[in-house]
Scaffold this motif. Structure first.
Motif, PDB file in Angstrom:
ATOM      1  N   ILE A   1       0.861  -1.191   0.000  1.00 28.76           N
ATOM      2  CA  ILE A   1       0.000   0.000   0.000  1.00 28.76           C
ATOM      3  C   ILE A   1       0.892   1.234   0.000  1.00 28.76           C
ATOM      4  O   ILE A   1       1.886   1.303   0.740  1.00 28.76           O
ATOM      5  N   TYR A   2       0.517   2.192  -0.839  1.00 31.35           N
ATOM      6  CA  TYR A   2       1.294   3.432  -0.960  1.00 31.35           C
ATOM      7  C   TYR A   2       0.362   4.574  -0.538  1.00 31.35           C
ATOM      8  O   TYR A   2      -0.639   4.830  -1.192  1.00 31.35           O
ATOM      9  N   LEU A   3       0.706   5.223   0.578  1.00 27.84           N
ATOM     10  CA  LEU A   3      -0.200   6.193   1.199  1.00 27.84           C
ATOM     11  C   LEU A   3       0.395   7.601   1.174  1.00 27.84           C
ATOM     12  O   LEU A   3       1.574   7.779   1.473  1.00 27.84           O
ATOM     13  N   GLY A   4      -0.448   8.593   0.838  1.00 23.57           N
ATOM     14  CA  GLY A   4       0.030   9.977   0.800  1.00 23.57           C
ATOM     15  C   GLY A   4      -0.013  10.634   2.167  1.00 23.57           C
ATOM     16  O   GLY A   4       0.996  10.756   2.851  1.00 23.57           O
ATOM     17  N   ALA A   5      -1.191  11.054   2.585  1.00 23.39           N
ATOM     18  CA  ALA A   5      -1.312  11.730   3.876  1.00 23.39           C
ATOM     19  C   ALA A   5      -2.739  11.635   4.371  1.00 23.39           C
ATOM     20  O   ALA A   5      -3.681  11.526   3.584  1.00 23.39           O
ATOM     21  N   VAL A   6      -2.877  11.703   5.689  1.00 27.80           N
ATOM     22  CA  VAL A   6      -4.192  11.617   6.313  1.00 27.80           C
ATOM     23  C   VAL A   6      -4.356  12.795   7.251  1.00 27.80           C
ATOM     24  O   VAL A   6      -3.467  13.086   8.055  1.00 27.80           O
ATOM     25  N   GLY A   7      -5.486  13.516   7.144  1.00 25.37           N
ATOM     26  CA  GLY A   7      -5.744  14.664   8.016  1.00 25.37           C
ATOM     27  C   GLY A   7      -6.336  15.803   7.204  1.00 25.37           C
ATOM     28  O   GLY A   7      -5.773  16.220   6.200  1.00 25.37           O
ATOM     29  N   HIS A   8      -7.527  16.252   7.594  1.00 24.69           N
ATOM     30  CA  HIS A   8      -8.265  17.246   6.811  1.00 24.69           C
ATOM     31  C   HIS A   8      -8.716  18.377   7.740  1.00 24.69           C
ATOM     32  O   HIS A   8      -9.245  18.103   8.816  1.00 24.69           O
ATOM     33  N   PRO A   9      -8.523  19.647   7.336  1.00 21.32           N
ATOM     34  CA  PRO A   9      -8.858  20.754   8.234  1.00 21.32           C
ATOM     35  C   PRO A   9     -10.335  20.815   8.645  1.00 21.32           C
ATOM     36  O   PRO A   9     -10.640  21.336   9.717  1.00 21.32           O
ATOM     37  N   ASP A  10     -11.233  20.268   7.806  1.00 17.61           N
ATOM     38  CA  ASP A  10     -12.669  20.316   8.150  1.00 17.61           C
ATOM     39  C   ASP A  10     -13.148  19.082   8.901  1.00 17.61           C
ATOM     40  O   ASP A  10     -14.347  18.925   9.146  1.00 17.61           O
ATOM     41  N   VAL A  11     -12.245  18.163   9.190  1.00 17.69           N
ATOM     42  CA  VAL A  11     -12.654  16.946   9.890  1.00 17.69           C
ATOM     43  C   VAL A  11     -12.004  16.949  11.266  1.00 17.69           C
ATOM     44  O   VAL A  11     -10.802  17.211  11.397  1.00 17.69           O
ATOM     45  N   LYS A  12     -12.830  16.694  12.278  1.00 16.54           N
ATOM     46  CA  LYS A  12     -12.356  16.719  13.662  1.00 16.54           C
ATOM     47  C   LYS A  12     -11.114  15.834  13.823  1.00 16.54           C
ATOM     48  O   LYS A  12     -11.109  14.675  13.400  1.00 16.54           O
ATOM     49  N   PRO A  13     -10.049  16.381  14.440  1.00 18.41           N
ATOM     50  CA  PRO A  13      -8.825  15.594  14.597  1.00 18.41           C
ATOM     51  C   PRO A  13      -9.115  14.260  15.276  1.00 18.41           C
ATOM     52  O   PRO A  13      -9.875  14.217  16.244  1.00 18.41           O
ATOM     53  N   GLY A  14      -8.524  13.208  14.758  1.00 19.47           N
ATOM     54  CA  GLY A  14      -8.715  11.888  15.369  1.00 19.47           C
ATOM     55  C   GLY A  14      -9.548  10.966  14.501  1.00 19.47           C
ATOM     56  O   GLY A  14      -9.290   9.771  14.428  1.00 19.47           O
ATOM     57  N   ILE A  15     -10.543  11.539  13.819  1.00 18.25           N
ATOM     58  CA  ILE A  15     -11.454  10.677  13.048  1.00 18.25           C
ATOM     59  C   ILE A  15     -10.697   9.956  11.941  1.00 18.25           C
ATOM     60  O   ILE A  15     -10.753   8.732  11.811  1.00 18.25           O
ATOM     61  N   LEU A  16      -9.950  10.712  11.147  1.00 19.58           N
ATOM     62  CA  LEU A  16      -9.217  10.089  10.041  1.00 19.58           C
ATOM     63  C   LEU A  16      -7.932   9.431  10.529  1.00 19.58           C
ATOM     64  O   LEU A  16      -7.553   8.360  10.072  1.00 19.58           O
ATOM     65  N   GLU A  17      -7.258  10.086  11.473  1.00 16.10           N
ATOM     66  CA  GLU A  17      -6.001   9.541  11.978  1.00 16.10           C
ATOM     67  C   GLU A  17      -6.238   8.162  12.599  1.00 16.10           C
ATOM     68  O   GLU A  17      -5.531   7.201  12.300  1.00 16.10           O
ATOM     69  N   LYS A  18      -7.274   8.101  13.477  1.00 10.52           N
ATOM     70  CA  LYS A  18      -7.534   6.817  14.132  1.00 10.52           C
ATOM     71  C   LYS A  18      -8.307   5.876  13.214  1.00 10.52           C
ATOM     72  O   LYS A  18      -8.001   4.687  13.126  1.00 10.52           O
TER      73      LYS A  18
ATOM     74  N   SER B   1       2.338  -4.564   3.679  1.00 10.08           N
ATOM     75  CA  SER B   1       2.961  -3.400   4.308  1.00 10.08           C
ATOM     76  C   SER B   1       2.529  -2.115   3.601  1.00 10.08           C
ATOM     77  O   SER B   1       2.084  -2.138   2.449  1.00 10.08           O
ATOM     78  N   MET B   2       2.688  -0.991   4.314  1.00 10.31           N
ATOM     79  CA  MET B   2       2.194   0.294   3.802  1.00 10.31           C
ATOM     80  C   MET B   2       3.287   1.357   3.973  1.00 10.31           C
ATOM     81  O   MET B   2       3.881   1.474   5.036  1.00 10.31           O
ATOM     82  N   PHE B   3       3.496   2.128   2.924  1.00 11.21           N
ATOM     83  CA  PHE B   3       4.614   3.084   2.912  1.00 11.21           C
ATOM     84  C   PHE B   3       4.093   4.502   2.753  1.00 11.21           C
ATOM     85  O   PHE B   3       3.186   4.752   1.967  1.00 11.21           O
ATOM     86  N   GLU B   4       4.696   5.436   3.479  1.00  7.24           N
ATOM     87  CA  GLU B   4       4.167   6.796   3.499  1.00  7.24           C
ATOM     88  C   GLU B   4       5.262   7.811   3.812  1.00  7.24           C
ATOM     89  O   GLU B   4       6.195   7.525   4.551  1.00  7.24           O
ATOM     90  N   PRO B   5       5.108   9.021   3.255  1.00  4.60           N
ATOM     91  CA  PRO B   5       5.914  10.128   3.768  1.00  4.60           C
ATOM     92  C   PRO B   5       5.365  10.438   5.155  1.00  4.60           C
ATOM     93  O   PRO B   5       4.155  10.358   5.359  1.00  4.60           O
ATOM     94  N   ILE B   6       6.201  10.778   6.133  1.00  3.08           N
ATOM     95  CA  ILE B   6       5.660  10.890   7.490  1.00  3.08           C
ATOM     96  C   ILE B   6       5.192  12.312   7.832  1.00  3.08           C
ATOM     97  O   ILE B   6       4.743  12.575   8.935  1.00  3.08           O
ATOM     98  N   GLY B   7       5.243  13.203   6.862  1.00  2.09           N
ATOM     99  CA  GLY B   7       5.003  14.606   7.153  1.00  2.09           C
ATOM    100  C   GLY B   7       3.572  15.076   7.329  1.00  2.09           C
ATOM    101  O   GLY B   7       3.330  16.166   7.813  1.00  2.09           O
ATOM    102  N   GLY B   8       2.589  14.300   6.934  1.00  2.00           N
ATOM    103  CA  GLY B   8       1.214  14.759   7.086  1.00  2.00           C
ATOM    104  C   GLY B   8       0.697  15.504   5.870  1.00  2.00           C
ATOM    105  O   GLY B   8       1.375  15.596   4.833  1.00  2.00           O
ATOM    106  N   SER B   9      -0.509  16.062   5.991  1.00  2.00           N
ATOM    107  CA  SER B   9      -1.234  16.546   4.813  1.00  2.00           C
ATOM    108  C   SER B   9      -0.952  18.011   4.459  1.00  2.00           C
ATOM    109  O   SER B   9      -1.356  18.474   3.397  1.00  2.00           O
ATOM    110  N   ALA B  10      -0.272  18.728   5.328  1.00  2.00           N
ATOM    111  CA  ALA B  10       0.162  20.117   5.061  1.00  2.00           C
ATOM    112  C   ALA B  10      -0.888  20.955   4.334  1.00  2.00           C
ATOM    113  O   ALA B  10      -0.615  21.475   3.243  1.00  2.00           O
TER     114      ALA B  10
END
Ligand code: IPM
Ligand code: MN
Length: 352
Positions: free
Chosen positions: A70-87, A273-282
């Motif tokens: 799995i190749y993953l970009g980033a998870v985390g959206h300003p309009d979504v309550k923190p935790g929902i997408l991360e968890k 396995s899943m690979f990602e840049p660790i920086g987040g969605s910026a």
């Protein structure tokens, strides 16, 4: 010809932009080395959640169990309550696919600025093996007397002997395979967390007896932060629990030149396995074509390495080093001297 089925989750924010460049580089290296990557795109992330309320349907997890990586970009959206997408997305994937290792190299590439004075690529080259399925991340705990003056919040760190042993086994084997300084450091807090790190310490010392060619030592996590800055050359491979691994790898990312270059792998050695840049969605850089795609490109390289394509992986790393040494002015978003897509092109060109 080896063919791999790769699930691609570009995700939120700048995720799609950096994943585009990563895929560009993967396609280029595949062409040159006779690999085939079949991509299956998934629109998981904040936008889909806002439209449908879905974060990670069970059916998708079932499909993901059948791919090679799995190749993953980033998870985390300003309009979504923190935790929902991360968890609900990132941690759910790590846990349900039993990706019990989070592998995070901290390597300063040539030409990259580090905030540490008098240290260069010779001194900054180590790897953190972070436990990825247990510890404080299991989400166990409770509120007592919530919203009263007597409120107490309890958050449990779970450390199973089997989980710790699996992580340590990977760390010892990885240290042997890496074959650099053949030193493995356990990072913990045995002086305070006298249950959790007592178990880690016992398991570590027992397993160390099986590895006569690997030297071992122990460092408290606070002291580790100090030494990562003062004497990064002391470290070869570090192994630690989920929470400490999360924290020290952000510190590690900074000394290797920032979030623009830091990549990681969520690894299940016997599964997907899943690979990602660790920086987040910026979010503030979204759609501007200024974010640094090198972390995503490096994550793609780690993916090929895990799939057994060591030559292709090494070629990507060499191309990235060529670009950092000879082209980029900085690794920071907007200051590279090139746009996101131009940096992808530079890496493709450096592949030769
Ligand atoms: C990371 C991130 C995640 C973590 C968050 C987004 C849940 O910080 O990959 O390091 O804490 O593991
Ligand atoms: Mn983190």
């Amino acid at each position: 010809m080896s063919t791999y089925k790769v699930a691609v989750i570009p995700g939120d924010g700048t995720g799609p932009e950096v994943i585009n460049e990563g895929l560009k580089v993967l396609d280029a290296i595949a062409d040159k080395t006779g690999i085939k990557c079949e991509k299956i795109m998934y629109d998981l992330g904040g936008e889909r959640y806002k439209k449908t309320g879905e974060v990670l349907p069970e059916s998708v997890i079932r499909e993901l169990r059948t791919v090679d990586a799995i190749y993953l970009g980033a998870v985390g959206h300003p309009d979504v309550k923190p935790g929902i997408l991360e968890k609900g997305l990132l941690l759910k994937l790590r846990f349900s696919l039993e990706q019990y290792i989070n592998l995070r190299p901290v390597k300063l590439y040539p030409g990259v600025w580090t905030p540490i004075k008098d240290k260069g690529p010779e001194q900054i080259d180590f790897v953190v093996v972070r436990e990825n399925n247990e510890g404080l991340y299991v989400g166990e705990g409770e509120f007592i007397d919530k919203d009263t003056p007597d409120e107490v919040a309890i958050q449990v760190s779970r450390n199973s002997r089997k989980g710790v042993d699996k992580c340590l086994r990977y760390a010892f084997e990885y240290t042997k395979r890496r074959n650099k300084r053949n030193n493995l450091t356990l990072v913990g807090k045995t002086n305070v967390l006298t249950y959790a790190f007592d178990l880690w310490d016992r398991a570590f010392n027992e397993m160390a007896k099986e590895y006569s060619t690997i030297s071992t030592d122990y460092a408290h996590v606070d002291a580790t932060c100090m030494w990562m800055i003062k004497n990064p050359e002391w470290f070869d491979v570090l192994v630690t629990d989920n929470m400490f691994g999360d924290i020290i790898t952000d510190l590690g990312a900074m000394i290797q030149g920032g979030m623009g270059i830091a990549a990681g792998g969520n690894i299940n050695p016997d599964g997907v396995s899943m690979f990602e840049p660790i920086g987040g969605s910026a979010p503030k850089y979204t759609g501007k074509n200024v974010i640094n795609p090198l972390a995503a490109i490096c994550a793609g390289g780690m993916m090929l390495d895990e799939l057994g394509e060591h030559t292709a992986a090494a070629k990507i790393e060499e191309a990235v080093m060529d670009v950092t040494a000879n082209k980029l002015k900085s690794l920071s978003a907007g200051k590279m001297g090139y746009s996101t897509s131009e940096v992808g092109d530079l890496v493709v060109k450096a592949l030769g």
